[in-house]
Design a protein around this motif. Structure first.
Motif, PDB file in Angstrom:
ATOM      1  N   ASP A 198       0.854  -1.175   0.000  1.00 55.30           N
ATOM      2  CA  ASP A 198       0.000   0.000   0.000  1.00 55.30           C
ATOM      3  C   ASP A 198       0.893   1.229   0.000  1.00 55.30           C
ATOM      4  O   ASP A 198       2.025   1.195   0.489  1.00 55.30           O
ATOM      5  CB  ASP A 198      -0.892   0.043   1.252  1.00 55.30           C
ATOM      6  CG  ASP A 198      -2.075  -0.907   1.162  1.00 55.30           C
ATOM      7  OD1 ASP A 198      -2.250  -1.555   0.110  1.00 55.30           O
ATOM      8  OD2 ASP A 198      -2.819  -0.998   2.146  1.00 55.30           O
ATOM      9  N   SER A 199       0.373   2.334  -0.539  1.00 55.94           N
ATOM     10  CA  SER A 199       1.108   3.588  -0.493  1.00 55.94           C
ATOM     11  C   SER A 199       1.174   4.080   0.944  1.00 55.94           C
ATOM     12  O   SER A 199       0.333   3.739   1.778  1.00 55.94           O
ATOM     13  CB  SER A 199       0.433   4.625  -1.384  1.00 55.94           C
ATOM     14  OG  SER A 199      -0.826   4.964  -0.848  1.00 55.94           O
ATOM     15  N   LEU A 200       2.168   4.910   1.229  1.00 63.40           N
ATOM     16  CA  LEU A 200       2.390   5.377   2.592  1.00 63.40           C
ATOM     17  C   LEU A 200       2.904   6.803   2.559  1.00 63.40           C
ATOM     18  O   LEU A 200       3.822   7.125   1.800  1.00 63.40           O
ATOM     19  CB  LEU A 200       3.429   4.477   3.276  1.00 63.40           C
ATOM     20  CG  LEU A 200       3.860   4.827   4.687  1.00 63.40           C
ATOM     21  CD1 LEU A 200       2.696   4.646   5.666  1.00 63.40           C
ATOM     22  CD2 LEU A 200       5.045   3.967   5.110  1.00 63.40           C
ATOM     23  N   ILE A 201       2.294   7.689   3.354  1.00 63.95           N
ATOM     24  CA  ILE A 201       2.791   9.039   3.575  1.00 63.95           C
ATOM     25  C   ILE A 201       3.000   9.195   5.075  1.00 63.95           C
ATOM     26  O   ILE A 201       2.125   8.862   5.875  1.00 63.95           O
ATOM     27  CB  ILE A 201       1.828  10.103   3.035  1.00 63.95           C
ATOM     28  CG1 ILE A 201       1.736  10.008   1.504  1.00 63.95           C
ATOM     29  CG2 ILE A 201       2.286  11.502   3.450  1.00 63.95           C
ATOM     30  CD1 ILE A 201       0.820  11.023   0.868  1.00 63.95           C
ATOM     31  N   VAL A 202       4.182   9.694   5.456  1.00 65.78           N
ATOM     32  CA  VAL A 202       4.541   9.856   6.865  1.00 65.78           C
ATOM     33  C   VAL A 202       5.066  11.272   7.060  1.00 65.78           C
ATOM     34  O   VAL A 202       5.791  11.802   6.217  1.00 65.78           O
ATOM     35  CB  VAL A 202       5.623   8.836   7.281  1.00 65.78           C
ATOM     36  CG1 VAL A 202       5.953   8.958   8.752  1.00 65.78           C
ATOM     37  CG2 VAL A 202       5.184   7.413   6.968  1.00 65.78           C
ATOM     38  N   LYS A 203       4.711  11.888   8.196  1.00 61.72           N
ATOM     39  CA  LYS A 203       5.173  13.238   8.520  1.00 61.72           C
ATOM     40  C   LYS A 203       5.950  13.217   9.839  1.00 61.72           C
ATOM     41  O   LYS A 203       5.507  12.634  10.825  1.00 61.72           O
ATOM     42  CB  LYS A 203       3.980  14.191   8.651  1.00 61.72           C
ATOM     43  CG  LYS A 203       4.363  15.626   8.954  1.00 61.72           C
ATOM     44  CD  LYS A 203       3.122  16.501   9.035  1.00 61.72           C
ATOM     45  CE  LYS A 203       3.445  17.944   9.321  1.00 61.72           C
ATOM     46  NZ  LYS A 203       2.220  18.774   9.403  1.00 61.72           N
TER      47      LYS A 203
END
Length: 169
Positions: free
Chosen positions: A60-65
């Motif tokens: 799955d795609s993942l965006i982390v901040k």
């Protein structure tokens, strides 16, 4: 299994900061954007405990901040039972726009066209990572877009390729 890794170097190539993020399966970062106070990472995950979607081990795609001190702030994943990965993203005034290649037909609200991949544009809040919406497009073949350029908060260009024969002009 692999974990996502970010290294920050000074001008003499000494490591100033290191961020390691991951779960029980493979995870990786493919792109980073820096703002005044934060780092945003784009990548993918196979780790079930990181995903916000289907409970399986597909990508799955993942965006982390993270903040500039390396403190985790939020993450969001997007995908279904297939191989779903985001290729590029842009940080706008209040949103993050990502372009993804999706081959899952089980994502609620997505109009999957039945080819091997469709393209999805995702819009996230850059404050809390909440998915604000998405738009999918594709045809009967492989529609794989790799790059996004937002010229304003209301207009983005994407580039890639398509083998679909049923896309309208």
């Amino acid at each position: 299994s692999a974990d996502a890794l970010f290294l920050k170097f000074d001008s003499s190539f000494n490591i100033e900061n290191k961020i390691l993020y991951g779960g029980t399966l493979g995870d990786g970062f493919t792109k980073v954007i820096e703002s005044d106070d934060f780092y945003y990472f784009l990548g993918d995950t196979s780790s079930v405990e990181i995903k916000d979607s289907v409970d399986d081990s597909s990508n799955d795609s993942l965006i982390v901040k993270y903040d500039k001190n390396g403190n985790f702030l939020w993450k969001n994943s997007f995908g279904g039972s297939g191989y779903d990965v985001c290729e590029d993203f842009e940080l706008l005034n209040n949103n993050i726009i990502a372009v993804c290649s999706i081959n899952s037909s089980d994502i609620e609200g997505m109009n999957f066209k039945g080819g091997s991949y469709d393209t999805v544009l995702l819009r996230y809040s850059n404050f809390d990572g909440k998915l604000l919406g998405f738009n999918s497009n594709g045809g009967n073949g492989e529609d794989n877009f790799k790059e996004i350029l937002c010229t304003s908060d209301t207009e983005c260009l994407i580039g890639g390729y398509s083998t679909s024969t049923d896309l309208k002009d």
